[in-house]
Motif scaffolding. Structure first.
Motif, short mmCIF file in Angstrom:
data_model
loop_
_atom_site.label_atom_id
_atom_site.label_comp_id
_atom_site.label_asym_id
_atom_site.label_seq_id
_atom_site.Cartn_x
_atom_site.Cartn_y
_atom_site.Cartn_z
N SER A 1 -6.57 0.44 2.77
CA SER A 1 -6.16 1.28 1.65
C SER A 1 -6.62 2.73 1.86
O SER A 1 -5.86 3.67 1.60
N GLY B 1 1.56 2.74 -3.44
CA GLY B 1 0.46 2.97 -4.37
C GLY B 1 -0.18 4.34 -4.28
O GLY B 1 -0.15 5.00 -3.24
N ASP B 2 -0.78 4.74 -5.42
CA ASP B 2 -1.69 5.88 -5.44
C ASP B 2 -3.14 5.40 -5.44
O ASP B 2 -4.02 6.11 -4.98
N ALA B 3 -3.36 4.21 -6.00
CA ALA B 3 -4.72 3.67 -6.07
C ALA B 3 -4.67 2.17 -5.85
O ALA B 3 -3.67 1.50 -6.15
N PHE B 4 -5.78 1.64 -5.32
CA PHE B 4 -5.87 0.22 -4.95
C PHE B 4 -7.23 -0.31 -5.38
O PHE B 4 -8.26 0.28 -5.04
N LEU C 1 -4.95 5.93 -0.24
CA LEU C 1 -5.03 5.59 -1.66
C LEU C 1 -6.46 5.77 -2.19
O LEU C 1 -7.44 5.56 -1.45
N THR C 2 -6.56 6.12 -3.47
CA THR C 2 -7.85 6.05 -4.15
C THR C 2 -8.24 4.59 -4.19
O THR C 2 -7.46 3.74 -4.64
N THR C 3 -9.44 4.27 -3.70
CA THR C 3 -9.79 2.88 -3.40
C THR C 3 -11.06 2.47 -4.14
O THR C 3 -12.06 3.19 -4.11
N HIS D 1 -11.15 12.84 -0.27
CA HIS D 1 -10.78 11.44 -0.50
C HIS D 1 -12.02 10.62 -0.89
O HIS D 1 -11.98 9.78 -1.80
N LEU E 1 0.82 -1.23 0.00
CA LEU E 1 0.00 0.00 0.00
C LEU E 1 0.85 1.28 0.00
O LEU E 1 0.51 2.23 -0.70
#
Ligand code: CA
Length: 337
Positions: free
Chosen positions: A199, A138-141, A204-206, A167, A135
């Motif tokens: 996340s 990352g920027d996104a998950f 992160l963008t999730t 967010h 995680l």
């Protein structure tokens, strides 16, 4: 706080191109003293751009996500990628090999173990690896789930709520970009031990999904999942869009807390009265539980606690007290982009 992990890999997170291999987490059972659980991983990187993590196989009996991520690993050329994609299609290897929701090694549901424990059981070590080592990259998950063996769910993309409004809108925009026929806000009754909750905590963008279920592969859900994963990668700027942005659904839904779940009060066999997608009302009969070996005793009637559409439905007929028989989703009134 950094926690020491025993996970190791030869893959280099800083390298361009496509790398495939394994993360090894030591596991020492009776027949393999110094062995390891090999978790398949691919890194596809090129140029500057965000890092997107694709995870499947968190539950081992949910197949559309792992199939989709496996195809992306084989099909994507690094030249198509702007940024980095970290693919973990079968993260909970022991559960995936067993085709079971929970790990056959320690009996744990990985999605109730975050942030994990690098000194814990194998499932806790896997979730600690994701939490501590993946995680932060990352920027996104994207965590690609289906309903599993016990539930059938309307194929949908899932918004994990974030406490910060910006967010939350970023998550919702990415989930809407998936292009699923349904979008549902699900907080799992405030559950903090899921990978999507971890996340969100990591900023992160999730994006989550629920792609049908029943422990099988749904062709419809698989098509939605394939398209959706690429749509989100395009939304994030990692892949070129393959067409116009998908249309968003007219309404976004949510599970309205505990009243959205219908639980069995007793042992028996559940007869659900409605098919998935049916409109249902609070107080309406949802089904009944039959006592097959006590036919002189009338069945118990179950009622919906909330109105909306029937979003999830139990798959096996047999029920025990507390089993989830039906899930209702109702319109979401919160903020959306
Ligand atoms: Ca699941």
């Amino acid at each position: 706080m950094s926690r020491k992990s025993t996970a190791h890999t030869k893959l280099d997170f800083g390298k361009s191109g496509k790398q495939t291999g394994f993360v090894y987490i030591p596991q020492s059972p009776h027949n393999d003293a110094w062995g390891a659980v090999p978790i398949p991983m691919a890194i596809i990187a090129n140029g500057d751009g965000p890092t997107v993590i694709l995870q499947g196989g968190n539950h081992g009996d949910e197949y559309e996500g792992p199939i989709t991520i496996g195809e992306l690993i084989r099909d994507l050329d690094p030249g198509e990628v702007q940024g980095r994609i970290i693919c973990l299609p079968a993260i909970n290897v022991p559960a995936v090999n067993a085709g079971r929701r929970v790990s056959p090694v320690d009996g744990l549901n990985m999605n109730r173990t975050f942030p994990g424990d690098p000194a814990g059981t194998i499932t806790q070590q896997i979730s600690a690896f994701v939490n501590d080592q993946i995680l932060p990259l990352g920027d996104a998950f994207l965590d690609l789930h289906s309903g599993g063996s016990s539930l059938d769910i309307l194929p949908s993309a899932i918004i994990e709520p974030a406490p910060d409004p910006e967010h939350h809108r970023r998550n919702a925009a990415a989930v809407l970009a998936f292009g699923a026929p349904l979008v549902v806000v699900i907080d799992n009754l405030g559950e903090a031990r899921t990978s999507t909750a971890a996340s969100v905590r990591a900023g992160l963008t999730t994006v989550g999904t629920e792609m049908a279920g029943r422990g099988t592969v749904s062709l419809d859900a698989l098509a939605i999942c394939r398209r959706g994963a690429r749509n989100v990668l395009a939304h994030l700027g990692v892949l070129e869009p393959q067409g116009p942005a998908p249309e968003r659904p007219e309404t976004v839904l949510t599970i309205p807390g505990p009243p959205g779940y219908v639980y069995s009060p007793t042992d028996g066999v559940f007869e659900g009265f409605h098919s998935l997608g049916s409109e249902v009302r609070a107080g309406q009969e949802a089904g009944r539980v039959h006592h097959l070996t006590d036919p002189f005793h009338p069945p118990e009637t179950l009622y919906y606690g909330a109105g909306g559409i029937l979003y999830g439905r139990r798959q096996p007929g047999r029920v025990e007290p507390g089993n989830c028989c039906a899930v209702v989703a109702a319109p979401y009134e919160g903020d959306l982009p």
